[in-house]
Scaffold this active site. Sequence first.
Site: not given
Length: 710
Positions: A354, A390
Amino acid sequence: MTGAGGDQVRVRPGSRFPLGATPGPGGTNFAVSSGVADGMLLCLFDDAGAEIRVALPEYDAGVWHGFVEGVGAGQAYGYRATGPWDPARGVRCNPAKLLLDPYARATTGPVRFGPEVLGHDPADPDRASQLDSAAHVPRSLVVDPSFDWPGGAAPRHRYADTVVYEVHVRGFTMRHPGVPEELRGTYAGLGHEAAVAHLVDLGVTAVELLPVHQHVPEAFLLERGLTNYWGYNTIGFFAPHDGYSAAVRAGRRGGQVAEFQAMVAALHAAGLEVVLDVVFNHTAEGGQLGPTLCHRGLDNPAYYRLDPGDPRRYVDTTGTGNAVNAGDPVCLQLIMDSLRYWLTEMGVDGFRFDLAPTLAREDGGFDRMSAFFDLVAQDPVVSQAKLIAEPWDVGQPDSYDIGRFPPGWSEWNGRYRDSMRDFWRRRGGLVGEFATRFSGSSDLYGGSRRRPTASVNLVTVHDGFTLRDLVSYDTKHNQANGEANRDGTDDNRSWNCGVEGPTEDPEVVELRARQSRALLTTLVVSFGVPLLLGGDELGRTQGGNNNAYCQDNEISWLDWSQPDQDLLAFTRRLVALRRAHPVFRRRRFLVGIEAAELAWFTPAGTPMTGENWADPNARALAIYLDGDDAPDLAEDGAPLLDDDFLVLVNGWWEKLQFRIPDIDEPRAWRTELDTYDPGRAADPPDLHAGDDLTLGPGSILVLQAAAAGS
């Protein structure tokens, strides 16, 4: 040694390695990093909550450690760091605060928010709080690391053969009728045969689990009667979240570890890999006024990026109040040890990181030569795992770092998502962009000699609209989140097909179904790694909520009671098509005018020209895929020969006539898949070069070649 409660506790020097609580013959070794504390108290708790404090006797190379006799698996514990409280220098030791072990393999108990969990005095943030937090924070648990793994190797699918399914452990099974009620919402529920059967029947090869590290909700959400459902608020990077454990629910404290391992074993046995969505960019302690739960109280400068101009404050590249200090050896070691632990002890197969650029910010800017990337590349375990970034974070000039990650990494391709959404919502002049994304995004990954599989292609994920909502809403509807619909992105690139939200108009319903099939087909037959959002195959809706991070309820949970059976059958067929034909799973870029394996044609059957590519009104093209020209090789070295395919794409809102192009040797074509009419039987191979056929509006037709005359 006598503990603070008067009890006799025998403690020996122990070892600074490994960090964490490691049970062994006769007791447990405790080791915790802190280069700023001048003392470390180990706090042992009995079942009634009584606390015994033991000073760890040794300090070596930044690590406090000791071996405590008679302590074994199941023991609850925490730490209190004595030393300087000086926020102006970024140091926040406060022995009134009970701290989690950063290396705890399991935790027990919630955070009870209030002034007690704050390291500072709310009336004066520069002054240390004197309120004891022990009754308001979780405990760490000593865990027996052994697990009887069944025989057989993990699946280890190659990237090109991978189809990823993003799923929430709790939401996937909370309403599943085939999962026993006592297992719903848990690791055991996801590992249950009924849940696994759906994944296997769908044809996916990997589950990407939303965060399963121990996490806590933000105080403001609890005040609204909500919670952090997605789990992007980590406090324990080694501990499986106890809220997803049927064993913990049944009263077996610490049972989440073995339950998670058993889930992984069940998924592996079914041929499914397990990828964890991990949040190493920030922690649940928030900004400088947030709670002191773990890292802040142990060694604030080591774990967090502090503002050089005012070390009281944090540099925030995550939008959460803090960012991990990926330039500090202590923090880097924690990250690498955690990754290695989940791979070796917990059995997972990879990670999706993330807000990954934050990990590459040592001095502010994104650096693909950062220490984190170097450590990953050199690690003999972590470097072999699936590594997915990401590739964006928050608020920096280089926050959108797509295409810049090192070799060995794949990335969520946000350009793919935006382009394909725009194309199918009838934006013109995008055929060139469509072709580039379809063929693996060589503009992003080819220059650094990465493969098309560096692109993890997505249309929908947890963050944003579901597929059903993407074709049903023009705008977000997030009122249930309690922020007056201000939260969540306004850049949805969606189209409601003429009516906002639910409708019984048969024409709108059918148009939405066609749009969904076109988007799914584009995703699954594109080069790269397709990522499906869990529940999209069922027609799952969140009622237009594009930021359901705080909705642990029917808004987010998969509804198995009324699945869209037609869409489910279509998705299964689509994934099976990809897995059966290596021509859709190419592991190298097919680019250039002379690339015979890949060719582009106009609907009239003529090769695309520069003028055609630049036409602002262009919304359709034909794609030729040669299945036996310079094929990839299988693992045993055999060529992955396949049939030839034509993919005809009509982005117009009206039907459009296509002509079969004249491609080298004669061959006949048959319809393999039609998104406009998915129920049609496969046509016999009766189409030839020069023949005309009509595509329905907003549709894709996949034609498969057969030998001439067959």
